[in-house]
Design an enzyme around this catalytic site. Structure first.
Site, short mmCIF file in Angstrom:
data_model
loop_
_atom_site.label_atom_id
_atom_site.label_comp_id
_atom_site.label_asym_id
_atom_site.label_seq_id
_atom_site.Cartn_x
_atom_site.Cartn_y
_atom_site.Cartn_z
N GLY A 144 -26.04 -13.69 -50.88
CA GLY A 144 -25.74 -12.73 -49.77
C GLY A 144 -25.74 -11.26 -49.94
CB SER A 145 -24.80 -9.39 -52.66
OG SER A 145 -23.38 -9.07 -52.35
CE LYS A 157 -19.79 -16.73 -56.95
NZ LYS A 157 -19.76 -15.47 -56.23
CG HIS A 173 -54.31 -22.40 -48.33
ND1 HIS A 173 -55.28 -22.49 -48.29
CD2 HIS A 173 -53.52 -20.96 -47.75
CE1 HIS A 173 -55.68 -21.29 -47.62
NE2 HIS A 173 -55.08 -20.60 -46.74
CD GLU A 176 -24.43 -18.66 -48.50
OE1 GLU A 176 -23.29 -17.80 -47.92
OE2 GLU A 176 -25.64 -17.43 -48.49
NE ARG A 206 -22.53 -17.23 -44.89
CZ ARG A 206 -21.04 -17.51 -45.43
NH1 ARG A 206 -20.93 -16.98 -46.95
NH2 ARG A 206 -20.13 -18.26 -44.84
CB SER A 245 -17.18 -10.24 -55.16
OG SER A 245 -18.12 -10.23 -56.04
CB THR A 255 -22.08 -12.29 -58.31
OG1 THR A 255 -21.20 -12.05 -57.57
CG2 THR A 255 -23.00 -13.03 -58.70
CB SER A 293 -22.44 -8.08 -56.97
OG SER A 293 -20.94 -8.45 -56.99
O1 PA5 Z 1 -22.94 -15.49 -49.31
C1 PA5 Z 1 -22.55 -15.25 -49.74
O2 PA5 Z 1 -21.21 -15.74 -49.74
C2 PA5 Z 1 -23.05 -15.84 -51.12
O3 PA5 Z 1 -24.13 -16.03 -51.44
C3 PA5 Z 1 -22.30 -14.65 -51.86
O4 PA5 Z 1 -23.24 -13.45 -51.89
C4 PA5 Z 1 -23.13 -15.02 -53.84
O5 PA5 Z 1 -22.69 -16.63 -54.45
C5 PA5 Z 1 -23.17 -13.93 -54.49
O6 PA5 Z 1 -21.58 -13.43 -54.85
P1 PA5 Z 1 -21.51 -11.59 -53.94
O7 PA5 Z 1 -22.22 -10.82 -53.19
O8 PA5 Z 1 -20.20 -11.06 -54.13
O9 PA5 Z 1 -22.64 -10.99 -55.53
#
Ligand code: PA5
Length: 344
Positions: free
Chosen positions: A47-48, A340, A244, A228, A141, A91, A94, A89
């Site tokens: 999501g980041s 993780k 293609h 997700e 996300r 959080s 990551t 990121s």
């Molecule tokens: O959407 C989510 O929860 C994940 O795709 C996170 O974005 C991914 O695990 C990476 O973590 P972060 O966005 O905290 O760096």
């Protein structure tokens, strides 16, 4: 109706974007404005990383500096002091992103950080990198506005894009607000295209097609939102490349799994931009309709930013409605957390 609070976050997305476009940057010494930037790398995951994809689309359109999105531990070897590395990121913890920022520091790249906290915020403060601290506490996300708009404002601040975005941002926000009114949970299904699409997709495997450029990026975003939020398999691809190779998969698709459904992401401008792509979409749709339903979702707005975000926002609603139809929790990421923890 929204037991996990995700729809509430989706509804607040326009306000999040407005706030994110005004987030304060702390300009450290880690990104010296005297050094010429020749390349930009956005490094992040999941999501980041998607905010970096959006930035790449805008840079392709409004150049002059190429943007690469790095979803890995290590940065390309060509990263050097003329590269701006944006570590994103939500959080801030990551591990791939933390490793990549070490690479960036070793390569003496210029570094900027977008995060809500964690180790990344500590590193940025200690090393005096430029950083934007966004509000935390929600699934990454659902924080795409927070993760994207500061990147845009940073590039604007450093004059790294040949375009003024004020008007585009206002247009984008007003389209998002209008979509929230039209697609929100209070709008009944017979008047709500997002709920209708979610119902049509129930029990099916979505395949999302865009065309090269921003719709390819957004098709990937749709796919990962279904993964997700909805916890279902979904696939994406882009035209013309799809024509293609993957087009042939539709000859036998039903024998492999009978429940495919295709979504084409369309653009109001595509007729002017590339009529060949329009024709390709028409012929491809005709072939796929022989074996599977095909739905179209149309971008809204004039600016690239608005068109991109309108499609992104529709995916948020559809994926969450579909999650609730399946009775799954859209905010749950137990398998990601498990992974993780296993790697810790
Ligand atoms: O959407 C989510 O929860 C994940 O795709 C996170 O974005 C991914 O695990 C990476 O973590 P972060 O966005 O905290 O760096």
């Amino acid at each position: 109706r929204d037991p996990h609070g995700m729809l509430d976050l989706v509804l607040k997305f326009p306000a999040q974007c407005r706030e994110a476009a005004n987030i304060t940057w702390h300009y450290g010494v880690g990104a010296s404005e005297a050094v010429e930037i020749r390349r930009i790398v956005v490094t992040g995951l999941g999501g980041s990383a998607i905010g970096g994809d959006f930035l790449r689309c805008l840079a392709d359109e409004y150049g002059p500096i190429p943007v690469l999105v790095n979803r890995d531990y290590h940065l390309p070897h060509w990263v050097n002091r003329n590269t701006l590395v944006i570590a994103a990121s939500y959080s801030g913890n990551t591990e791939e992103t933390l490793q990549a920022i070490r690479d960036a520091s070793r390569a003496e790249a210029q570094i900027a950080v977008v995060t809500s906290g964690g180790k990344l915020a500590d590193i940025a403060k200690q090393a005096s990198y430029a950083y934007a601290l966004v509000p935390g506490g929600q699934p990454p996300r659902s924080a795409t506005g927070y993760m994207f708009f500061p990147q845009l404002t940073y590039l604007a601040h450093r004059s790294l894009l040949r375009h003024q975005f004020e008007h585009d941002i206002e247009e984008t926000l007003s389209i998002l607000e209008s979509l929230a009114k039209r697609l929100g949970p209070d709008v009944p299904t017979d008047q709500n295209p997002a709920k209708q699409l979610a119902r049509a997709l129930y029990g099916k495997i979505p395949v999302i097609y865009g065309s090269q450029g921003y719709r390819g990026v957004v098709a990937y975003r749709w796919k990962s939102q279904f993964n997700e939020n909805t916890k279902i398999a979904a696939f994406s691809n882009v035209l013309p490349e799809q024509n293609h190779n993957e087009i042939l998969a539709w000859v036998q698709a039903q024998k492999q799994a009978p429940n495919w459904a295709v979504i084409f992401l369309r653009d109001p401008n595509e007729r002017f931009e590339n009529p060949r792509i329009v024709r390709r979409v028409e012929v491809t749709t005709e072939l796929i309709r022989r074996v599977a339903p095909v739905y179209e979702v149309l971008a809204e707005g004039e600016s690239l930013l608005a068109r991109l975000f309108s499609l992104v926002y529709i995916a948020d609603f559809v994926s969450v409605y579909l999650a609730y139809l399946y009775g799954v929790c859209p905010t749950d990421i137990s398998y990601i957390d498990y992974l993780k923890a296993e790697l810790a």
